[in-house]
Design a protein around this motif. Structure first.
Motif, mmCIF file in Angstrom:
data_model
loop_
_atom_site.group_PDB
_atom_site.id
_atom_site.type_symbol
_atom_site.label_atom_id
_atom_site.label_comp_id
_atom_site.label_asym_id
_atom_site.label_seq_id
_atom_site.Cartn_x
_atom_site.Cartn_y
_atom_site.Cartn_z
ATOM 1 N N VAL A 1 0.738 -1.160 0.144
ATOM 2 C CA VAL A 1 -0.007 0.062 0.005
ATOM 3 C C VAL A 1 0.971 1.210 0.018
ATOM 4 N N GLU A 2 0.681 1.862 -1.062
ATOM 5 C CA GLU A 2 1.827 3.129 -1.148
ATOM 6 C C GLU A 2 1.476 4.263 0.018
ATOM 7 N N THR A 3 2.450 4.531 0.612
ATOM 8 C CA THR A 3 2.333 5.780 1.713
ATOM 9 C C THR A 3 3.078 7.000 1.299
ATOM 10 N N ARG A 4 4.048 6.973 0.249
ATOM 11 C CA ARG A 4 4.790 7.857 -0.186
ATOM 12 C C ARG A 4 4.104 9.060 -0.694
ATOM 13 N N THR A 5 4.523 10.117 -0.770
ATOM 14 C CA THR A 5 3.825 11.412 -1.449
ATOM 15 C C THR A 5 4.152 11.216 -2.961
ATOM 16 N N ILE A 6 3.556 11.854 -3.731
ATOM 17 C CA ILE A 6 3.694 11.953 -5.203
ATOM 18 C C ILE A 6 5.025 12.296 -5.532
ATOM 19 N N ASP A 7 5.390 13.244 -4.982
ATOM 20 C CA ASP A 7 6.733 13.910 -5.097
ATOM 21 C C ASP A 7 7.966 12.752 -4.762
ATOM 22 N N GLU A 8 7.921 12.162 -3.813
ATOM 23 C CA GLU A 8 8.648 11.298 -3.097
ATOM 24 C C GLU A 8 8.647 9.976 -4.564
ATOM 25 N N ILE A 9 7.581 9.460 -5.002
ATOM 26 C CA ILE A 9 7.618 8.452 -6.007
ATOM 27 C C ILE A 9 8.192 9.248 -7.082
ATOM 28 N N TYR A 10 7.899 10.420 -7.481
ATOM 29 C CA TYR A 10 8.332 11.132 -8.819
ATOM 30 C C TYR A 10 9.945 11.046 -8.783
ATOM 31 N N SER A 11 10.473 11.544 -7.474
ATOM 32 C CA SER A 11 11.982 11.242 -7.414
ATOM 33 C C SER A 11 12.635 10.114 -7.712
ATOM 34 N N ALA A 12 11.958 8.849 -7.023
ATOM 35 C CA ALA A 12 12.235 7.920 -7.117
ATOM 36 C C ALA A 12 12.438 7.073 -8.761
ATOM 37 N N ALA A 13 11.253 7.770 -9.529
ATOM 38 C CA ALA A 13 11.282 7.266 -10.699
ATOM 39 C C ALA A 13 12.159 7.919 -11.780
ATOM 40 N N LEU A 14 12.505 9.333 -11.306
ATOM 41 C CA LEU A 14 13.876 10.056 -11.880
ATOM 42 C C LEU A 14 14.909 9.256 -11.958
ATOM 43 N N LYS A 15 15.374 8.743 -10.700
ATOM 44 C CA LYS A 15 16.593 8.170 -10.228
ATOM 45 C C LYS A 15 16.510 6.663 -11.242
ATOM 46 N N GLU A 16 15.408 6.316 -11.408
ATOM 47 C CA GLU A 16 15.297 4.778 -12.135
ATOM 48 C C GLU A 16 15.583 5.162 -13.613
ATOM 49 N N GLY A 17 15.499 6.413 -14.193
ATOM 50 C CA GLY A 17 15.909 6.411 -15.378
ATOM 51 C C GLY A 17 14.526 7.569 -16.139
ATOM 52 N N GLY A 18 13.249 7.773 -15.444
ATOM 53 C CA GLY A 18 12.508 8.524 -16.072
ATOM 54 C C GLY A 18 11.690 8.122 -17.213
ATOM 55 N N THR A 19 11.640 6.754 -17.339
ATOM 56 C CA THR A 19 10.930 6.461 -18.529
ATOM 57 C C THR A 19 9.811 5.254 -17.805
ATOM 58 N N VAL A 20 8.607 5.267 -18.476
ATOM 59 C CA VAL A 20 7.687 4.247 -18.287
ATOM 60 C C VAL A 20 7.068 3.828 -19.591
ATOM 61 N N THR A 21 6.824 2.597 -19.782
ATOM 62 C CA THR A 21 6.325 1.914 -20.983
ATOM 63 C C THR A 21 4.945 1.495 -20.762
ATOM 64 N N VAL A 22 3.984 1.936 -21.392
ATOM 65 C CA VAL A 22 2.411 1.614 -21.057
ATOM 66 C C VAL A 22 1.868 0.964 -22.375
ATOM 67 N N TRP A 23 1.200 -0.070 -22.340
ATOM 68 C CA TRP A 23 0.060 -0.527 -23.525
ATOM 69 C C TRP A 23 -1.220 -0.058 -23.108
ATOM 70 N N HIS A 24 -1.846 0.790 -24.127
ATOM 71 C CA HIS A 24 -3.110 1.071 -23.640
ATOM 72 C C HIS A 24 -4.064 0.483 -24.922
ATOM 73 N N GLY A 25 -5.116 -0.084 -24.666
ATOM 74 C CA GLY A 25 -6.199 -0.564 -25.368
ATOM 75 C C GLY A 25 -6.954 0.827 -26.285
ATOM 76 N N GLY A 26 -7.235 0.600 -27.517
ATOM 77 C CA GLY A 26 -7.706 1.733 -28.238
ATOM 78 C C GLY A 26 -7.683 1.451 -29.784
ATOM 79 N N ASP A 27 -8.205 2.202 -30.658
ATOM 80 C CA ASP A 27 -8.127 1.966 -32.218
ATOM 81 C C ASP A 27 -7.681 3.066 -32.812
ATOM 82 N N GLU A 28 -6.963 4.036 -32.071
ATOM 83 C CA GLU A 28 -6.179 5.173 -32.867
ATOM 84 C C GLU A 28 -4.968 5.441 -32.454
ATOM 85 N N LYS A 29 -3.919 5.537 -33.133
ATOM 86 C CA LYS A 29 -2.481 5.732 -32.582
ATOM 87 C C LYS A 29 -2.478 6.845 -31.661
#
Length: 361
Positions: free
Chosen positions: A29-57
């Motif tokens: 269960v996440e207890t960190r603030t959004i800024d704390e998660i943001y900082s961890a994400a930047l240290k990780e490399g700052g990229t997230v890959t998402v597949w989203h359902g839909g039918d237009e690019k």
């Protein structure tokens, strides 16, 4: 007689599915603030890959822009394709132990309990998870949850149909003024559209479908395609009931909701892969999805405590003529899905045309 045939065709849907707990099901269960998660994400490399359902690019370009604007230095690599194709490609990644996608957001709701049981999803509750409607999530493992409620409405172009003041039912599409004016997605090519027809015929019988065919509708692939066609001045078709346009669809376009049968609504569902290569960035993305600031921008929020400003419906669970939990039950009953699909394929033939992502209509 048609009602008897419809009943024989449509009986067999299951009415519930259970989530079987996978290994190590207790969620973080996440207890960190959004800024704390943001900082961890930047240290990780700052990229997230998402597949989203839909039918237009470009269908999720606004989501990409909103995320990257909110979190400078982050890159959201988002791929949009039909959910039925993305789910099978993800299965290949899982089979070969080569997961390179961080997060998935799909319409194929039946896959999420299966992936959870297989231990493929991260048991993680973002901030705001407790506010999501219980029926839209796995409350025990927190491995999947709806983030936005999608729906089909009745839509028409008032410039092309100046004498039509309102459409209030699926039966209205059978009126003479809609002859050659209707554009519809093949029901045997998209499960949400298939479910729309399933529900309509439960109420109106197979005669409704027979009469609809006499209107000479234009059949297309993709659920964004009908709205593109009815909106475009270069196309003659002017009305549909198999497209998502939100509550503010634009100039000359009106929407309404049927009173003679249920319309389709469902929670577009999201999850993080357990072996995601960028777990902190994926967590940032999911905390953004469920954040009140983003949820308030959606036509219909998946959170009980958010009233989207553009929505006339503030409680989707008690909205007339729809049940947002019914689509998941339908999707989990693959015997019924295939039986109904082949009914329409027998009447319409296989879906014609290229994938909507590469077709120029």
């Amino acid at each position: 007689m048609s009602r008897l045939l419809t009943t024989a065709l449509l009986l067999g849907q299951t009415f519930a599915y259970d989530t079987v707990l996978g290994f190590n099901s207790r969620p973080t269960v996440e207890t960190r603030t959004i800024d704390e998660i943001y900082s961890a994400a930047l240290k990780e490399g700052g990229t997230v890959t998402v597949w989203h359902g839909g039918d237009e690019k470009d269908q999720q370009d606004s989501l990409k822009s909103a995320f990257e604007k909110r979190f400078p230095g982050m890159t959201l690599n988002i791929t949009v394709d039909l959910s039925k194709y993305l789910d099978s490609e993800l299965d290949q990644q899982l089979y070969h132990n080569n997961v390179f996608v961080d997060s998935i957001v799909l319409q194929t709701l039946q896959d999420f309990p299966r992936w959870q049981q297989e231990g493929a999803l991260l048991n993680y509750a973002p901030v705001g998870f407790d506010k999501v409607y219980p029926a839209f999530k796995d409350s025990i493992s927190a491995s999947w949850y709806g983030y936005s409620v999608f729906f089909w409405s009745l839509s028409w172009n008032t410039a092309k149909l100046p004498h039509v003041s309102n459409i209030s039912s699926y039966s209205d599409f059978l009126k003479p003024e809609f002859k050659n004016q209707i554009v519809i997605t093949y029901p045997n090519d998209d499960d949400a559209v298939l479910f729309a027809f399933y529900q309509i015929m439960q109420q109106l019988g197979t005669k409704w479908f027979d009469d609809l065919l006499k209107q000479n509708p234009r059949w297309v692939r993709g659920t964004a395609t009908p709205f593109t066609i009815l909106s475009g001045a270069n196309y003659s078709q002017s009305a549909t009931f198999t497209s998502f346009s939100g509550f503010n669809p634009g100039n000359n376009i009106k929407i309404s909701f049927p009173t003679d049968a249920n319309f389709v609504s469902w929670p577009q569902t999201a999850a993080i892969l357990k072996d995601a290569p960028h777990p902190e960035s994926a967590k940032l993305f999911h905390n953004f999805l469920l954040s009140s600031e983003f949820q308030k921008t959606l036509p219909l929020s998946a959170r009980q405590d958010i009233n989207s400003s553009s929505s006339p419906y503030h409680d989707i669970m008690h909205t007339p003529h729809t049940n947002p939990t019914a689509f998941a039950r339908f999707m989990s009953d693959r015997v019924t899905v295939e039986r109904v699909r082949f009914f329409f394929e027998n009447r319409l033939g296989t879906a014609q045309g290229l994938s909507p992502l590469i077709d120029d209509i």
